[in-house]
Scaffold this motif. Structure first.
Motif, PDB file in Angstrom:
ATOM      1  N   ALA A 185       0.454  -1.277  -0.371  1.00  0.00           N
ATOM      2  CA  ALA A 185      -0.176   0.139   0.058  1.00  0.00           C
ATOM      3  C   ALA A 185       0.567   1.430   0.117  1.00  0.00           C
ATOM      4  O   ALA A 185       2.061   1.322   0.695  1.00  0.00           O
ATOM      5  CB  ALA A 185      -0.881  -0.082   1.355  1.00  0.00           C
ATOM      6  N   VAL A 186       0.574   2.459  -0.662  1.00  0.00           N
ATOM      7  CA  VAL A 186       1.244   3.708  -0.088  1.00  0.00           C
ATOM      8  C   VAL A 186       0.321   4.974  -0.315  1.00  0.00           C
ATOM      9  O   VAL A 186      -1.161   4.285  -0.511  1.00  0.00           O
ATOM     10  CB  VAL A 186       1.519   3.551  -1.642  1.00  0.00           C
ATOM     11  CG1 VAL A 186       0.732   3.603  -2.890  1.00  0.00           C
ATOM     12  CG2 VAL A 186       2.792   5.094  -2.121  1.00  0.00           C
ATOM     13  N   THR A 187       0.790   5.158   0.844  1.00  0.00           N
ATOM     14  CA  THR A 187      -0.362   6.497   1.375  1.00  0.00           C
ATOM     15  C   THR A 187       0.417   8.334   1.415  1.00  0.00           C
ATOM     16  O   THR A 187       1.609   8.080   0.727  1.00  0.00           O
ATOM     17  CB  THR A 187      -0.401   6.577   2.770  1.00  0.00           C
ATOM     18  OG1 THR A 187       1.089   6.686   3.163  1.00  0.00           O
ATOM     19  CG2 THR A 187      -0.867   5.751   2.871  1.00  0.00           C
ATOM     20  N   LEU A 188      -0.260   9.018   0.616  1.00  0.00           N
ATOM     21  CA  LEU A 188       0.092   9.790   0.430  1.00  0.00           C
ATOM     22  C   LEU A 188      -0.265  11.587   1.142  1.00  0.00           C
ATOM     23  O   LEU A 188      -1.729  11.403   0.733  1.00  0.00           O
ATOM     24  CB  LEU A 188      -0.188  10.570  -1.144  1.00  0.00           C
ATOM     25  CG  LEU A 188      -0.047  12.187  -1.987  1.00  0.00           C
ATOM     26  CD1 LEU A 188       1.820  12.416  -1.600  1.00  0.00           C
ATOM     27  CD2 LEU A 188      -0.654  11.521  -3.468  1.00  0.00           C
ATOM     28  N   ASN A 189       0.426  12.100   1.805  1.00  0.00           N
ATOM     29  CA  ASN A 189       0.616  13.635   2.419  1.00  0.00           C
ATOM     30  C   ASN A 189       0.487  14.712   1.189  1.00  0.00           C
ATOM     31  O   ASN A 189       1.686  14.742   1.230  1.00  0.00           O
ATOM     32  CB  ASN A 189       0.644  13.392   3.472  1.00  0.00           C
ATOM     33  CG  ASN A 189       0.450  14.577   4.417  1.00  0.00           C
ATOM     34  OD1 ASN A 189      -0.003  15.900   4.519  1.00  0.00           O
ATOM     35  ND2 ASN A 189      -0.504  14.728   6.047  1.00  0.00           N
ATOM     36  N   LYS A 190      -0.218  15.330   0.537  1.00  0.00           N
ATOM     37  CA  LYS A 190       0.557  16.626  -0.554  1.00  0.00           C
ATOM     38  C   LYS A 190       0.892  17.507   1.236  1.00  0.00           C
ATOM     39  O   LYS A 190       1.747  18.568   0.163  1.00  0.00           O
ATOM     40  CB  LYS A 190      -1.078  16.748  -1.062  1.00  0.00           C
ATOM     41  CG  LYS A 190      -0.651  15.808  -2.330  1.00  0.00           C
ATOM     42  CD  LYS A 190      -1.087  16.416  -3.587  1.00  0.00           C
ATOM     43  CE  LYS A 190       0.112  17.237  -3.721  1.00  0.00           C
ATOM     44  NZ  LYS A 190       0.049  17.766  -5.758  1.00  0.00           N
ATOM     45  N   THR A 191       0.250  17.993   1.591  1.00  0.00           N
ATOM     46  CA  THR A 191       0.349  19.093   2.851  1.00  0.00           C
ATOM     47  C   THR A 191       1.925  19.131   2.926  1.00  0.00           C
ATOM     48  O   THR A 191       2.328  19.731   3.340  1.00  0.00           O
ATOM     49  CB  THR A 191      -0.921  19.178   3.979  1.00  0.00           C
ATOM     50  OG1 THR A 191      -2.125  19.296   3.348  1.00  0.00           O
ATOM     51  CG2 THR A 191      -0.845  20.156   4.191  1.00  0.00           C
ATOM     52  N   ALA A 192       2.217  17.642   3.539  1.00  0.00           N
ATOM     53  CA  ALA A 192       3.080  17.713   4.048  1.00  0.00           C
ATOM     54  C   ALA A 192       4.086  17.181   3.220  1.00  0.00           C
ATOM     55  O   ALA A 192       5.301  17.198   4.045  1.00  0.00           O
ATOM     56  CB  ALA A 192       3.123  16.471   5.096  1.00  0.00           C
ATOM     57  N   LYS A 193       4.054  17.110   2.221  1.00  0.00           N
ATOM     58  CA  LYS A 193       4.631  16.315   0.860  1.00  0.00           C
ATOM     59  C   LYS A 193       5.599  15.186   1.246  1.00  0.00           C
ATOM     60  O   LYS A 193       6.717  15.292   1.088  1.00  0.00           O
ATOM     61  CB  LYS A 193       5.770  17.491   0.673  1.00  0.00           C
ATOM     62  CG  LYS A 193       4.941  19.196   0.125  1.00  0.00           C
ATOM     63  CD  LYS A 193       5.663  19.558  -1.076  1.00  0.00           C
ATOM     64  CE  LYS A 193       6.584  20.474   0.933  1.00  0.00           C
ATOM     65  NZ  LYS A 193       7.583  21.419   0.018  1.00  0.00           N
ATOM     66  N   HIS A 194       4.923  14.390   2.058  1.00  0.00           N
ATOM     67  CA  HIS A 194       5.120  12.772   2.687  1.00  0.00           C
ATOM     68  C   HIS A 194       4.465  12.077   1.698  1.00  0.00           C
ATOM     69  O   HIS A 194       3.016  12.134   2.286  1.00  0.00           O
ATOM     70  CB  HIS A 194       6.428  13.327   3.771  1.00  0.00           C
ATOM     71  CG  HIS A 194       5.469  12.680   4.720  1.00  0.00           C
ATOM     72  ND1 HIS A 194       3.952  11.645   4.495  1.00  0.00           N
ATOM     73  CD2 HIS A 194       5.004  13.822   5.597  1.00  0.00           C
ATOM     74  CE1 HIS A 194       3.200  12.034   6.176  1.00  0.00           C
ATOM     75  NE2 HIS A 194       3.981  13.608   6.157  1.00  0.00           N
ATOM     76  N   PHE A 195       5.399  10.737   1.526  1.00  0.00           N
ATOM     77  CA  PHE A 195       4.595   9.708   1.289  1.00  0.00           C
ATOM     78  C   PHE A 195       5.047   8.337   1.604  1.00  0.00           C
ATOM     79  O   PHE A 195       6.101   8.648   1.722  1.00  0.00           O
ATOM     80  CB  PHE A 195       3.982   9.362  -0.460  1.00  0.00           C
ATOM     81  CG  PHE A 195       5.469   9.565  -1.094  1.00  0.00           C
ATOM     82  CD1 PHE A 195       5.770  10.649  -1.264  1.00  0.00           C
ATOM     83  CD2 PHE A 195       5.593   8.298  -2.194  1.00  0.00           C
ATOM     84  CE1 PHE A 195       6.920  10.762  -1.957  1.00  0.00           C
ATOM     85  CE2 PHE A 195       6.616   8.586  -3.314  1.00  0.00           C
ATOM     86  CZ  PHE A 195       7.460  10.109  -3.092  1.00  0.00           C
ATOM     87  N   SER A 196       4.301   7.421   1.913  1.00  0.00           N
ATOM     88  CA  SER A 196       5.035   5.500   2.323  1.00  0.00           C
ATOM     89  C   SER A 196       4.496   4.574   1.948  1.00  0.00           C
ATOM     90  O   SER A 196       3.617   5.045   0.956  1.00  0.00           O
ATOM     91  CB  SER A 196       4.790   5.913   4.000  1.00  0.00           C
ATOM     92  OG  SER A 196       4.884   7.426   4.868  1.00  0.00           O
TER      93      SER A 196
END
Lengths: 113, 109
Positions: B63-74
Protein backbone atom coordinates in the motif's frame (compact mmCIF):
# COMPACT_ATOMS: atom_id res chain seq x y z
CA UNK A 1 5.84 -7.51 -25.48
CA UNK A 2 9.60 -7.21 -25.84
CA UNK A 3 11.30 -5.15 -23.17
CA UNK A 4 13.83 -2.33 -23.38
CA UNK A 5 17.06 -3.55 -24.93
CA UNK A 6 20.49 -2.17 -24.14
CA UNK A 7 23.99 -2.96 -25.28
CA UNK A 8 26.65 -3.59 -24.34
CA UNK A 9 25.90 -5.09 -20.92
CA UNK A 10 29.41 -4.46 -19.62
CA UNK A 11 32.20 -2.13 -20.69
CA UNK A 12 35.66 -1.51 -19.24
CA UNK A 13 37.67 1.44 -20.54
CA UNK A 14 40.55 3.60 -19.42
CA UNK A 15 40.06 7.21 -18.45
CA UNK A 16 40.08 9.67 -21.33
CA UNK A 17 38.76 7.02 -23.71
CA UNK A 18 35.33 7.28 -25.29
CA UNK A 19 32.38 4.91 -25.03
CA UNK A 20 28.89 4.64 -26.50
CA UNK A 21 25.78 2.90 -25.25
CA UNK A 22 22.77 1.89 -27.28
CA UNK A 23 19.11 1.60 -26.29
CA UNK A 24 16.06 0.26 -28.09
CA UNK A 25 12.84 1.17 -26.24
CA UNK A 26 9.58 -0.71 -26.15
CA UNK A 27 7.74 -0.31 -29.45
CA UNK A 28 5.36 2.62 -29.39
CA UNK A 29 6.89 4.30 -26.34
CA UNK A 30 7.34 7.98 -27.10
CA UNK A 31 9.39 8.88 -24.03
CA UNK A 32 12.93 7.62 -23.52
CA UNK A 33 15.19 8.25 -20.53
CA UNK A 34 18.86 7.75 -19.77
CA UNK A 35 19.79 7.40 -16.10
CA UNK A 36 23.11 7.07 -14.32
CA UNK A 37 23.06 4.82 -11.24
CA UNK A 38 26.15 4.93 -9.08
CA UNK A 39 26.55 2.00 -6.69
CA UNK A 40 24.35 2.48 -3.62
CA UNK A 41 22.40 5.41 -5.04
CA UNK A 42 19.12 5.99 -6.82
CA UNK A 43 18.96 6.48 -10.59
CA UNK A 44 19.83 10.02 -11.67
CA UNK A 45 18.18 11.32 -14.80
CA UNK A 46 20.68 12.41 -17.44
CA UNK A 47 18.41 13.13 -20.38
CA UNK A 48 14.78 12.66 -21.36
CA UNK A 49 13.47 12.51 -24.92
CA UNK A 50 9.92 12.90 -26.15
CA UNK A 51 9.97 11.29 -29.60
CA UNK A 52 13.22 12.72 -31.01
CA UNK A 53 13.15 16.00 -29.07
CA UNK A 54 14.94 16.69 -25.78
CA UNK A 55 12.58 17.39 -22.86
CA UNK A 56 15.18 17.67 -20.11
CA UNK A 57 18.96 17.47 -20.10
CA UNK A 58 19.64 19.67 -17.08
CA UNK A 59 21.74 16.98 -15.35
CA UNK A 60 23.73 15.92 -18.41
CA UNK A 61 27.43 16.94 -18.21
CA UNK A 62 27.41 18.41 -21.68
CA UNK A 63 31.17 18.91 -21.85
CA UNK A 64 31.62 15.14 -22.05
CA UNK A 65 28.24 13.47 -22.47
CA UNK A 66 26.02 13.55 -25.54
CA UNK A 67 22.89 11.70 -26.53
CA UNK A 68 20.68 11.44 -29.54
CA UNK A 69 17.50 9.71 -30.51
CA UNK A 70 17.27 9.50 -34.25
CA UNK A 71 13.85 8.96 -35.81
CA UNK A 72 12.31 8.89 -32.34
CA UNK A 73 13.15 5.23 -31.70
CA UNK A 74 16.67 4.00 -30.80
CA UNK A 75 18.99 6.16 -28.76
CA UNK A 76 22.71 6.35 -28.11
CA UNK A 77 24.53 7.89 -25.16
CA UNK A 78 28.20 8.79 -25.58
CA UNK A 79 30.89 9.76 -23.11
CA UNK A 80 34.03 11.44 -24.41
CA UNK A 81 36.43 11.60 -22.63
CA UNK A 82 35.53 9.31 -19.73
CA UNK A 83 36.54 10.07 -16.14
CA UNK A 84 36.93 7.72 -13.20
CA UNK A 85 33.74 9.10 -11.62
CA UNK A 86 31.71 8.00 -14.67
CA UNK A 87 31.91 4.41 -13.41
CA UNK A 88 28.27 3.45 -12.92
CA UNK A 89 25.37 1.53 -14.41
CA UNK A 90 23.70 3.39 -17.25
CA UNK A 91 20.03 2.58 -17.43
CA UNK A 92 17.73 3.29 -20.33
CA UNK A 93 13.99 3.42 -19.72
CA UNK A 94 10.94 4.13 -21.82
CA UNK A 95 7.32 4.98 -21.15
CA UNK A 96 4.17 5.37 -23.17
CA UNK A 97 3.67 8.91 -21.92
CA UNK A 98 5.80 11.31 -19.92
CA UNK A 99 4.33 10.83 -16.46
CA UNK A 100 3.70 7.14 -16.37
CA UNK A 101 5.30 3.81 -15.54
CA UNK A 102 8.85 3.61 -16.81
CA UNK A 103 10.17 0.30 -18.08
CA UNK A 104 13.88 -0.13 -17.56
CA UNK A 105 16.42 -1.96 -19.64
CA UNK A 106 19.04 -4.28 -18.07
CA UNK A 107 21.60 -1.49 -17.95
CA UNK A 108 25.22 -1.16 -19.03
CA UNK A 109 27.81 -1.45 -16.29
CA UNK A 110 30.69 0.91 -17.11
CA UNK A 111 34.02 0.65 -15.34
CA UNK A 112 36.55 3.42 -15.97
CA UNK A 113 40.10 2.53 -14.94
CA UNK B 1 16.72 22.22 -6.52
CA UNK B 2 14.18 19.42 -6.51
CA UNK B 3 14.93 16.72 -4.00
CA UNK B 4 13.46 13.45 -2.68
CA UNK B 5 14.60 12.17 0.70
CA UNK B 6 14.05 8.53 1.66
CA UNK B 7 14.29 6.82 5.04
CA UNK B 8 15.49 4.50 6.37
CA UNK B 9 18.49 3.56 4.22
CA UNK B 10 18.39 0.00 5.55
CA UNK B 11 15.57 -1.93 7.18
CA UNK B 12 15.57 -5.44 8.60
CA UNK B 13 12.32 -7.15 9.56
CA UNK B 14 11.30 -10.62 10.56
CA UNK B 15 9.32 -12.62 8.03
CA UNK B 16 5.63 -11.90 8.50
CA UNK B 17 6.17 -8.46 10.02
CA UNK B 18 5.35 -5.17 8.29
CA UNK B 19 7.82 -2.78 6.69
CA UNK B 20 7.35 0.95 6.21
CA UNK B 21 9.50 3.21 4.03
CA UNK B 22 9.02 6.98 4.01
CA UNK B 23 9.81 9.68 1.48
CA UNK B 24 9.55 13.44 1.42
CA UNK B 25 9.72 15.64 -1.65
CA UNK B 26 10.47 19.30 -2.20
CA UNK B 27 8.64 20.16 -5.43
CA UNK B 28 5.04 20.95 -4.50
CA UNK B 29 4.05 20.58 -8.18
CA UNK B 30 4.81 16.84 -8.07
CA UNK B 31 1.74 14.84 -9.02
CA UNK B 32 3.02 11.31 -9.60
CA UNK B 33 4.68 9.07 -6.99
CA UNK B 34 5.91 5.64 -8.12
CA UNK B 35 7.75 3.01 -6.09
CA UNK B 36 10.32 0.74 -7.72
CA UNK B 37 11.87 -2.50 -6.48
CA UNK B 38 15.41 -3.38 -7.55
CA UNK B 39 16.83 -6.80 -6.82
CA UNK B 40 20.58 -7.24 -6.78
CA UNK B 41 22.03 -6.87 -10.25
CA UNK B 42 18.62 -6.41 -11.83
CA UNK B 43 16.68 -3.52 -13.31
CA UNK B 44 14.21 -1.41 -11.27
CA UNK B 45 10.60 -2.53 -11.63
CA UNK B 46 7.46 -0.64 -10.70
CA UNK B 47 5.55 -2.17 -7.82
CA UNK B 48 2.92 0.49 -7.13
CA UNK B 49 2.24 4.14 -7.96
CA UNK B 50 -0.11 6.87 -6.80
CA UNK B 51 -1.26 10.14 -8.29
CA UNK B 52 -1.85 13.35 -6.41
CA UNK B 53 -5.64 13.14 -6.56
CA UNK B 54 -5.59 9.97 -4.45
CA UNK B 55 -4.60 9.66 -0.78
CA UNK B 56 -4.09 5.92 -0.58
CA UNK B 57 -3.76 2.93 -2.89
CA UNK B 58 -3.47 -0.74 -2.09
CA UNK B 59 -2.45 -3.80 -4.09
CA UNK B 60 -2.52 -7.03 -2.11
CA UNK B 61 0.27 -6.77 0.51
CA UNK B 62 1.52 -3.40 -0.71
CA UNK B 63 0.00 0.00 0.00
CA UNK B 64 1.09 3.58 -0.55
CA UNK B 65 -0.18 6.66 1.29
CA UNK B 66 0.27 10.26 0.20
CA UNK B 67 0.06 13.44 2.27
CA UNK B 68 0.31 16.36 -0.17
CA UNK B 69 0.13 19.00 2.54
CA UNK B 70 3.16 17.59 4.31
CA UNK B 71 4.80 16.55 1.01
CA UNK B 72 5.46 13.02 2.09
CA UNK B 73 4.42 9.55 1.01
CA UNK B 74 5.04 6.08 2.38
CA UNK B 75 5.23 2.47 1.23
CA UNK B 76 3.74 -0.21 3.47
CA UNK B 77 4.45 -3.89 2.96
CA UNK B 78 2.50 -6.29 5.16
CA UNK B 79 3.21 -9.96 5.87
CA UNK B 80 6.73 -9.64 4.49
CA UNK B 81 8.33 -12.60 2.76
CA UNK B 82 12.00 -13.39 1.98
CA UNK B 83 11.39 -12.54 -1.69
CA UNK B 84 10.54 -8.98 -0.64
CA UNK B 85 14.24 -8.50 0.14
CA UNK B 86 15.54 -5.87 -2.32
CA UNK B 87 16.28 -2.18 -2.63
CA UNK B 88 13.19 0.00 -2.87
CA UNK B 89 13.20 3.44 -4.48
CA UNK B 90 10.55 6.10 -4.20
CA UNK B 91 10.24 8.81 -6.83
CA UNK B 92 8.28 12.00 -7.28
CA UNK B 93 7.70 14.24 -10.23
CA UNK B 94 5.61 15.86 -12.90
CA UNK B 95 6.92 15.25 -16.41
CA UNK B 96 10.06 13.61 -15.00
CA UNK B 97 10.95 11.69 -11.82
CA UNK B 98 13.43 12.45 -9.08
CA UNK B 99 14.40 9.20 -7.34
CA UNK B 100 15.09 8.82 -3.66
CA UNK B 101 18.32 7.31 -2.37
CA UNK B 102 16.86 3.86 -1.78
CA UNK B 103 16.06 1.57 1.14
CA UNK B 104 17.67 -1.83 1.41
CA UNK B 105 15.04 -4.14 2.89
CA UNK B 106 16.09 -7.45 4.40
CA UNK B 107 13.41 -9.92 5.40
CA UNK B 108 14.82 -12.41 7.88
CA UNK B 109 13.42 -15.93 7.72
Amino acid sequence: EAGVAQSPRYKIIEKRQSVAFWCNPISGHATLYWYQQILGQGPKLLIQFQNNGVVDDSQLPKDRFSAERLKGVDSTLKIQPAKLEDSAVYLCASSLEQINEQFFGPGTRLTVL
Amino acid sequence: GENVEQHPSTLSVQEGDSAVIKCTYSDSASNYFPWYKQELGKRPQLIIDIRSNVGEKKDQRIAVTLNKTAKHFSLHITETQPEDSAVYFCAAGTYKYIFGTGTRLKVLA
